[in-house]
Design an enzyme around this catalytic site. Sequence first.
Site, PDB file in Angstrom:
ATOM      1  N   GLY A  65       0.871  -1.176   0.000  1.00  0.00           N
ATOM      2  CA  GLY A  65       0.000   0.000   0.000  1.00  0.00           C
ATOM      3  C   GLY A  65       0.897   1.211   0.000  1.00  0.00           C
ATOM      4  O   GLY A  65       2.088   1.092   0.303  1.00  0.00           O
ATOM      5  N   CYS A  92       5.638  -5.702   1.757  1.00  0.00           N
ATOM      6  CA  CYS A  92       5.873  -4.256   1.727  1.00  0.00           C
ATOM      7  C   CYS A  92       5.116  -3.565   2.866  1.00  0.00           C
ATOM      8  O   CYS A  92       5.412  -3.788   4.030  1.00  0.00           O
ATOM      9  CB  CYS A  92       5.497  -3.724   0.335  1.00  0.00           C
ATOM     10  N   TYR A  93       4.108  -2.754   2.546  1.00  0.00           N
ATOM     11  CA  TYR A  93       3.309  -2.119   3.603  1.00  0.00           C
ATOM     12  C   TYR A  93       2.753  -3.180   4.551  1.00  0.00           C
ATOM     13  O   TYR A  93       2.658  -2.959   5.764  1.00  0.00           O
ATOM     14  CB  TYR A  93       2.176  -1.324   2.951  1.00  0.00           C
ATOM     15  N   HIS A 183       8.742  -7.155  -3.511  1.00  0.00           N
ATOM     16  CA  HIS A 183       7.497  -7.661  -4.109  1.00  0.00           C
ATOM     17  C   HIS A 183       7.731  -8.996  -4.823  1.00  0.00           C
ATOM     18  O   HIS A 183       8.108  -9.008  -5.989  1.00  0.00           O
ATOM     19  CB  HIS A 183       6.934  -6.626  -5.096  1.00  0.00           C
ATOM     20  N   GLU A 185       5.578 -10.910  -5.977  1.00  0.00           N
ATOM     21  CA  GLU A 185       4.553 -11.117  -7.015  1.00  0.00           C
ATOM     22  C   GLU A 185       4.959 -10.521  -8.364  1.00  0.00           C
ATOM     23  O   GLU A 185       4.346 -10.827  -9.387  1.00  0.00           O
ATOM     24  CB  GLU A 185       3.206 -10.534  -6.554  1.00  0.00           C
ATOM     25  N   SER A 237     -19.503 -13.158 -28.883  1.00  0.00           N
ATOM     26  CA  SER A 237     -18.828 -12.163 -29.715  1.00  0.00           C
ATOM     27  C   SER A 237     -17.666 -12.772 -30.491  1.00  0.00           C
ATOM     28  O   SER A 237     -17.158 -12.157 -31.425  1.00  0.00           O
ATOM     29  CB  SER A 237     -18.282 -11.040 -28.837  1.00  0.00           C
ATOM     30  N   GLY A 238     -17.228 -13.956 -30.064  1.00  0.00           N
ATOM     31  CA  GLY A 238     -16.024 -14.523 -30.673  1.00  0.00           C
ATOM     32  C   GLY A 238     -14.787 -14.176 -29.865  1.00  0.00           C
ATOM     33  O   GLY A 238     -13.713 -14.704 -30.104  1.00  0.00           O
ATOM     34  N   GLY A 239     -14.929 -13.272 -28.870  1.00  0.00           N
ATOM     35  CA  GLY A 239     -13.820 -12.957 -27.964  1.00  0.00           C
ATOM     36  C   GLY A 239     -13.622 -14.115 -26.987  1.00  0.00           C
ATOM     37  O   GLY A 239     -14.453 -15.025 -26.915  1.00  0.00           O
ATOM     38  N   VAL A 240     -12.510 -14.048 -26.228  1.00  0.00           N
ATOM     39  CA  VAL A 240     -12.157 -15.173 -25.362  1.00  0.00           C
ATOM     40  C   VAL A 240     -13.241 -15.471 -24.322  1.00  0.00           C
ATOM     41  O   VAL A 240     -13.670 -16.617 -24.174  1.00  0.00           O
ATOM     42  CB  VAL A 240     -10.827 -14.879 -24.617  1.00  0.00           C
ATOM     43  N   ASP A 241     -13.696 -14.428 -23.615  1.00  0.00           N
ATOM     44  CA  ASP A 241     -14.578 -14.694 -22.476  1.00  0.00           C
ATOM     45  C   ASP A 241     -15.913 -15.301 -22.907  1.00  0.00           C
ATOM     46  O   ASP A 241     -16.339 -16.324 -22.367  1.00  0.00           O
ATOM     47  CB  ASP A 241     -14.814 -13.407 -21.658  1.00  0.00           C
ATOM     48  N   SER A 242     -16.566 -14.684 -23.895  1.00  0.00           N
ATOM     49  CA  SER A 242     -17.872 -15.234 -24.278  1.00  0.00           C
ATOM     50  C   SER A 242     -17.706 -16.594 -24.960  1.00  0.00           C
ATOM     51  O   SER A 242     -18.568 -17.461 -24.840  1.00  0.00           O
ATOM     52  CB  SER A 242     -18.659 -14.248 -25.148  1.00  0.00           C
ATOM     53  N   SER A 243     -16.584 -16.805 -25.640  1.00  0.00           N
ATOM     54  CA  SER A 243     -16.365 -18.114 -26.268  1.00  0.00           C
ATOM     55  C   SER A 243     -16.222 -19.202 -25.216  1.00  0.00           C
ATOM     56  O   SER A 243     -16.761 -20.300 -25.365  1.00  0.00           O
ATOM     57  CB  SER A 243     -15.098 -18.093 -27.128  1.00  0.00           C
ATOM     58  N   LYS A 383      -8.020 -13.677 -16.308  1.00  0.00           N
ATOM     59  CA  LYS A 383      -7.965 -13.918 -17.756  1.00  0.00           C
ATOM     60  C   LYS A 383      -7.104 -15.129 -18.126  1.00  0.00           C
ATOM     61  O   LYS A 383      -7.492 -15.939 -18.967  1.00  0.00           O
ATOM     62  CB  LYS A 383      -7.396 -12.660 -18.442  1.00  0.00           C
TER      63      LYS A 383
END
Length: 527
Positions: A65, A92-93, A183, A185, A237-243, A383
Amino acid sequence: MANSQALSESIHAERILILDFGSQYTQLIARRVRETRVYCEIHPYDMTLEEIRDFDPKGVILSGGHQSVYDEESPQPAEGIFDLGLPILGICYGMQLMAHHLGGEVEGSDRREYGHALIRQSGVDLKVPFSAFFNESQHNVWMSHGDHVVNLPEGFEVVASSDNAPVVAMQHRARQLYGVQFHPEVNHTEKGEALVYSFSREVCGCNGEWTPGHFIDYVIADVRERIGKDRVLLGLSGGVDSSVVAALLHRAIGDQLTCVFVDNGLLRLNEGDEVMATFKEHMGVKVIRVDAEARFLSLLAGEDDPEKKRKIIGHTFIEIFEEEANKITDVSWLAQGTIYPDVIESAGAKTKVAANIKSHHNVGGLPERMGLKLLEPLRELFKDEVREVGVELGLPRQMIYRHPFPGPGLGVRILGEVKKEYADLLRAADAIYMDELYKADEYDKIGQAFTVFLPVRSTGVMGDGRSYDYVVALRAVVTKDYMTAAWHPMPYELLSKISNRIINEVPGINRVVYDITSKPPGTIEWE
Ligand code: XMP
């Protein structure tokens, strides 16, 4: 197949809680934990002790933070969190809070340390997770802090220090409390993922049940139980998520799913046919294709304002989607490809004010208006996890690992007024660009690449005559989060090949330029 409750317990029971103190890296911590195949959730820093007990985590990570623990307004965790008996890693914080709450001392500094730093082990016996992290006396890490711990609380020992800070890693001798100033990560921290792995799997004792296969089994059982014999509608839509939603729901409920795919005439070359081939012909998903090119183009005619174009495309999409939905009777659910960052952001949006630089269209409010219940099977996924699930479900890799494509499509890549002639030229040029990027193994090095149509004409020579034709710009950026981006250093020979091919193969275009603008000050799209 086991019921969803049993499957949910097997993948969600092992969970890590990440308390968010406002670091820009909090989501990255969660992604790193998920990569260790352990489920985790991000919650606000002020979660109460009772809520933490109810959540029942195997361990807790306190994020970074930007404040100082001594600031009056600084975010503080629930009193007593360090006495719950849970393993805790402060980053960190988060480490400064741990030191401060347990009686140590943190010192303010005017100088921020930002970037790579070399840290050195103190020589104490390393506990897990540090034993999995250090294997040399010096170690390269990523720092981003102002304050630092100067005196340790009772029972702690210094694990490592740097030239700028006496304590950059600490461990409690007897309890499972650990802190790092750097960090782990962030990719720049050497072996950072080993530290996160060792904390989540070894210290917290999680087995790693959070795999794409287990997730798919659980969602399928869960959807079947919730939906019963109901019917579900999905805008594909053909995008990743809706596919991925389409493939997942098809596997769960088969013909109870109907997808509507709206071809707005602003898609890439052959995209509509490819979507239909993958889902309808290949997988047997019920997909209704709406050919709406003429309707979109006539509404866009004469409009050259980018924001107005976006709004027209967004509204028209929703109108058409609703018209189609109304034709399908007895549907009671609307599925959406909402993913975990959307969930976190909309929770955060209640408290933060984000600048609206470009209006991104979405279908918020649609389920209520249509009287449908909302189904969001990817709500828990990042994602990269959506992609893994997509591959596991057998979707083509090229579809799953494609660069993002904006909702308004070529509508924002044709500058000014949109015309069919321009869209056809742009599609042809873009297909060549993509083909060459794949062939040169350059595609995966780029976050987003596309062609932009400039409606200006310039002169050229073609054979014995003169040409007077349009210009396209090639855009390619490298980016992690699409908030900032650098232009991609494309090899010259490749640029030359792409340019030659476009000019030779796309009559109507006689000039190709390469965009060397980063974001900021530019945006990724040109409109
Ligand atoms: P900019 O141009 O704002 O783009 O730097 C950042 C990312 O967002 C995408 N983008 C959009 N996506 N609807 C979308 O769904 C939109 O209106 C839109 N505008 C930009 C862009 O492609 C990039 O990935």
